[in-house]
Design a protein around this motif. Structure first.
Motif, mmCIF file in Angstrom:
data_model
loop_
_atom_site.group_PDB
_atom_site.id
_atom_site.type_symbol
_atom_site.label_atom_id
_atom_site.label_comp_id
_atom_site.label_asym_id
_atom_site.label_seq_id
_atom_site.Cartn_x
_atom_site.Cartn_y
_atom_site.Cartn_z
ATOM 1 N N ILE A 144 0.675 -0.882 0.149
ATOM 2 C CA ILE A 144 0.132 0.165 -0.040
ATOM 3 C C ILE A 144 0.531 1.759 0.156
ATOM 4 O O ILE A 144 0.553 2.172 -0.948
ATOM 5 N N ALA A 145 1.991 1.489 0.819
ATOM 6 C CA ALA A 145 2.391 2.776 1.099
ATOM 7 C C ALA A 145 3.404 3.276 -0.353
ATOM 8 O O ALA A 145 4.113 3.651 -0.720
ATOM 9 N N GLU A 146 3.936 1.441 -1.284
ATOM 10 C CA GLU A 146 5.137 1.232 -1.977
ATOM 11 C C GLU A 146 3.550 1.733 -3.473
ATOM 12 O O GLU A 146 4.337 2.156 -4.627
ATOM 13 N N GLY A 147 2.605 2.164 -3.873
ATOM 14 C CA GLY A 147 2.216 3.137 -4.915
ATOM 15 C C GLY A 147 1.092 1.776 -5.269
ATOM 16 O O GLY A 147 0.234 2.102 -6.140
ATOM 17 N N TYR A 148 0.476 0.337 -4.321
ATOM 18 C CA TYR A 148 -0.748 -0.221 -4.293
ATOM 19 C C TYR A 148 -1.566 0.253 -3.205
ATOM 20 O O TYR A 148 -1.465 -0.752 -2.478
ATOM 21 N N SER A 149 -2.613 0.724 -3.626
ATOM 22 C CA SER A 149 -3.437 0.888 -2.569
ATOM 23 C C SER A 149 -4.583 0.923 -2.483
ATOM 24 O O SER A 149 -5.265 1.504 -1.711
ATOM 25 N N SER A 150 -4.843 0.390 -3.468
ATOM 26 C CA SER A 150 -6.746 -0.721 -3.234
ATOM 27 C C SER A 150 -5.964 -1.995 -3.559
ATOM 28 O O SER A 150 -5.875 -2.205 -4.513
ATOM 29 N N PHE A 151 -7.656 -2.663 -2.888
ATOM 30 C CA PHE A 151 -7.564 -4.030 -3.340
ATOM 31 C C PHE A 151 -9.198 -4.431 -3.366
ATOM 32 O O PHE A 151 -10.053 -3.497 -3.377
ATOM 33 N N LYS A 152 -9.365 -5.868 -4.242
ATOM 34 C CA LYS A 152 -10.146 -6.533 -4.098
ATOM 35 C C LYS A 152 -10.278 -7.335 -3.794
ATOM 36 O O LYS A 152 -9.782 -8.380 -3.212
ATOM 37 N N ILE A 153 -11.672 -6.918 -2.788
ATOM 38 C CA ILE A 153 -12.179 -8.938 -1.943
ATOM 39 C C ILE A 153 -13.610 -9.517 -2.524
ATOM 40 O O ILE A 153 -14.210 -8.801 -2.970
ATOM 41 N N TYR A 154 -13.635 -10.408 -2.231
ATOM 42 C CA TYR A 154 -14.315 -11.516 -3.121
ATOM 43 C C TYR A 154 -15.478 -11.909 -1.787
ATOM 44 O O TYR A 154 -15.027 -12.404 -0.799
ATOM 45 N N LEU A 155 -16.495 -12.169 -1.921
ATOM 46 C CA LEU A 155 -17.979 -12.685 -0.687
ATOM 47 C C LEU A 155 -18.293 -14.317 -1.219
ATOM 48 O O LEU A 155 -18.528 -14.657 -1.139
ATOM 49 N N THR A 156 -17.904 -14.474 -2.389
ATOM 50 C CA THR A 156 -18.493 -15.450 -3.589
ATOM 51 C C THR A 156 -16.954 -15.767 -4.519
ATOM 52 O O THR A 156 -16.130 -14.728 -4.802
ATOM 53 N N TYR A 157 -17.054 -16.757 -5.134
ATOM 54 C CA TYR A 157 -16.491 -17.577 -5.770
ATOM 55 C C TYR A 157 -15.535 -18.722 -5.056
ATOM 56 O O TYR A 157 -14.829 -18.232 -4.296
ATOM 57 N N ASP A 158 -15.909 -20.159 -5.055
ATOM 58 C CA ASP A 158 -15.052 -20.585 -4.075
ATOM 59 C C ASP A 158 -13.615 -20.516 -4.672
ATOM 60 O O ASP A 158 -12.608 -20.498 -2.891
ATOM 61 N N ASP A 159 -12.812 -20.379 -5.267
ATOM 62 C CA ASP A 159 -11.115 -20.304 -5.396
ATOM 63 C C ASP A 159 -10.469 -18.051 -5.621
ATOM 64 O O ASP A 159 -9.525 -17.736 -4.661
ATOM 65 N N LEU A 160 -11.861 -17.975 -4.377
ATOM 66 C CA LEU A 160 -10.905 -16.446 -3.859
ATOM 67 C C LEU A 160 -11.941 -15.485 -3.065
ATOM 68 O O LEU A 160 -11.299 -15.100 -2.398
#
Ligand code: URP
Ligand code: ZN
Ligand code: ZN
Length: 475
Positions: A144-160
């Motif tokens: 996050i500090a290096e410039g990757y300041s967003s991310f996605k999480i999933y509440l579905t899909y078995d592998d995610l």
């Protein structure tokens, strides 16, 4: 100062203003705004054109490794070429962690996949599927500090998918570190239950994908994600919202003063469940999650765009070829809906569709169009004011629109590597005629003019909209 490029006589439209002025560009940046500017190596006459910030497509999938054997049709070269031809100058696809993989390794792998490929600028979101202690305490804070300041999480899909406890840990980390959390909100168990029920009744055609991915499952997960974020007191962005059930939850949260943001996509304005209910396997082309719903849902999505419930309008471009054993026909053309790779293409059509259906038909005004497609995503993902506006010092990312030009969408004219568009034959008014990324023309009249490698990787700041409201929670 001798300018590199001067754009003269255009109507400048930002998220706030609309005025006639010239734009002076030097070294890829906007250095002058004014009337009667002179002195440039190249002059572009924008008389009769609208000059808007280049689009930011803040949700698209390019060359994303998948666990089921499907292969995305577009990588960074074809994907960004297609985006540029549709008036977009920045894309934010996803560096996806596989379960058991380090997040850092996923980001490094994604750099290898994108290096030297892009025609336009790009940043990365991350997808967090395995929030181990190392990921939460070491990798994410550093990334996050290096410039990757967003991310996605999933509440579905078995592998995610993450369970609620994992979601809470991730949200608490985001609050501490200033990251923006995006959530795919569908209830996995509801979908699994309905899928098994439908399969047991032999109801497996693509149409039933929409039945299994019920709007109630989307509503429940949206409400749950909001509640978990409220518990932690951290902002949250609900992506690809399909209809009134989830919208109602977001509006409710916003009404209570929570920093809950919403994103929707062209498919929820233009498609319905009828598009999944086509002859043979054709409906597979429009299988995406959440699925397109009905006309009333489209209307609710329009109203939420108009009234400000949504801040972001993205493509969710997830490119799978239709007639391809690595694409929609991964398990053959009689596969049950559950086995069809999810996602539809849309990088190049995103802006023209919203312009035509929204601005030209007067559902939204041009300033809101800019806000939804460029300025808000730049702010929400830490790229503002370098990207997403027309201002002194900002990158010269500009799209010149002919607001009256007519086009018919034909897949043959698009530049992605997908063998179909869900919008074949759609008639649109308004077309991006010239797109500049950092002062360089990257597309002209719908054709690419830049080479792979022009696009640069962008580090994102910690976004101001990701800051908690300030309630002292002690964690
Ligand atoms: O069906 C979709 N939306 N596929 C892309 C992946 C995602 O969840 O956004
Ligand atoms: Zn999603
Ligand atoms: Zn997506």
């Amino acid at each position: 100062m001798q300018l590199d490029t001067l754009i003269k006589n255009g109507l400048i439209i930002t998220a706030a203003d609309r005025y006639q002025a010239d734009i002076g560009i030097k070294d890829g940046r906007i250095v002058a705004l004014g009337q009667g500017l002179e002195g440039a190596d190249e002059v572009i006459d924008a008389d009769g054109l609208w000059v808007m910030p280049g689009g930011i497509d803040a949700h698209c999938h390019l060359d994303q490794p998948l666990s089921d054997g499907a292969v995305m049709a577009d990588g960074f070269e074809s994907g960004t070429r297609s985006a540029a031809c549709g008036g977009t100058t920045t894309v934010i696809p996803f560096a996806a962690q596989q379960k058991g993989q380090s997040l850092r390794a996923a980001v490094e792998d994604y750099h290898r996949r994108s290096e030297g490929q892009a025609l336009i600028d790009y940043a990365f979101h991350m997808i967090v599927t395995d929030p181990t202690e190392t990921v939460l305490k070491e990798e994410l804070p550093a990334l996050i500090a290096e410039g990757y300041s967003s991310f996605k999480i999933y509440l579905t899909y078995d592998d995610l998918k993450l369970n609620d406890r994992e979601v809470l840990e991730v949200l608490a980390m985001a609050r501490r570190e200033g990251g923006m959390v995006m959530v795919h909100a569908e209830n996995a168990d509801c979908i699994a239950y309905l899928t098994e029920l439908l399969e047991s009744q032999g109801q497996t055609s693509p149409f039933y994908h929409g039945v299994a991915h019920s709007a109630i499952a989307e509503r429940e997960a949206t409400h749950r994600a909001i509640s978990l974020a409220e518990l932690i007191d951290v902002p949250l962005l609900i992506v690809h919202v399909s209809g009134p059930e989830a919208i109602e939850q977001i509006r409710w949260a916003q009404g209570r003063g929570l920093r809950v943001y919403g994103e929707t996509c062209p498919q929820y304005l233009m498609l319905t469940a009828a598009d999944l209910d086509k002859e043979g396997f054709e409906g597979a082309k429009c299988v995406c999650s959440p699925p397109p719903r009905d006309k009333a849902a489209q209307e609710a999505v329009w109203q939420a765009l108009e009234s400000g419930v949504f801040q972001v309008f993205s493509s969710d471009h997830a490119p799978f070829r239709y007639d391809d054993p690595q694409g929609k026909k991964l398990h053959g053309d009689e596969a049950g809906f559950h086995h069809i790779p999810n996602g539809i293409p849309g990088l190049e059509t995103r802006l023209p569709i919203l312009f035509s259906e929204g601005v030209v038909k007067e559902r939204i005004d041009a300033t809101r169009f800019v806000a939804l497609t460029a300025t808000n995503p730049a702010k929400i993902y830490g790229l503002y004011p370098r990207k997403g506006t027309i201002a002194i010092g900002s990158d010269a990312d500009l799209t010149l629109w002919n607001p009256e030009a007519r086009t018919t969408v034909r897949n043959a004219d698009l530049h992605h590597a997908v063998d179909y568009t869900p919008y074949e034959g759609l008639e649109l008014t308004g077309r991006p005629v010239l797109t500049l990324c950092r002062g360089r023309v990257v597309s002209r009249d719908g054709e690419p003019t830049a080479a792979p490698g022009h696009g640069r990787f962008l580090k994102c700041d910690k976004p101001q909209p990701a800051r908690p409201r300030g309630a002292a929670k002690g964690f």
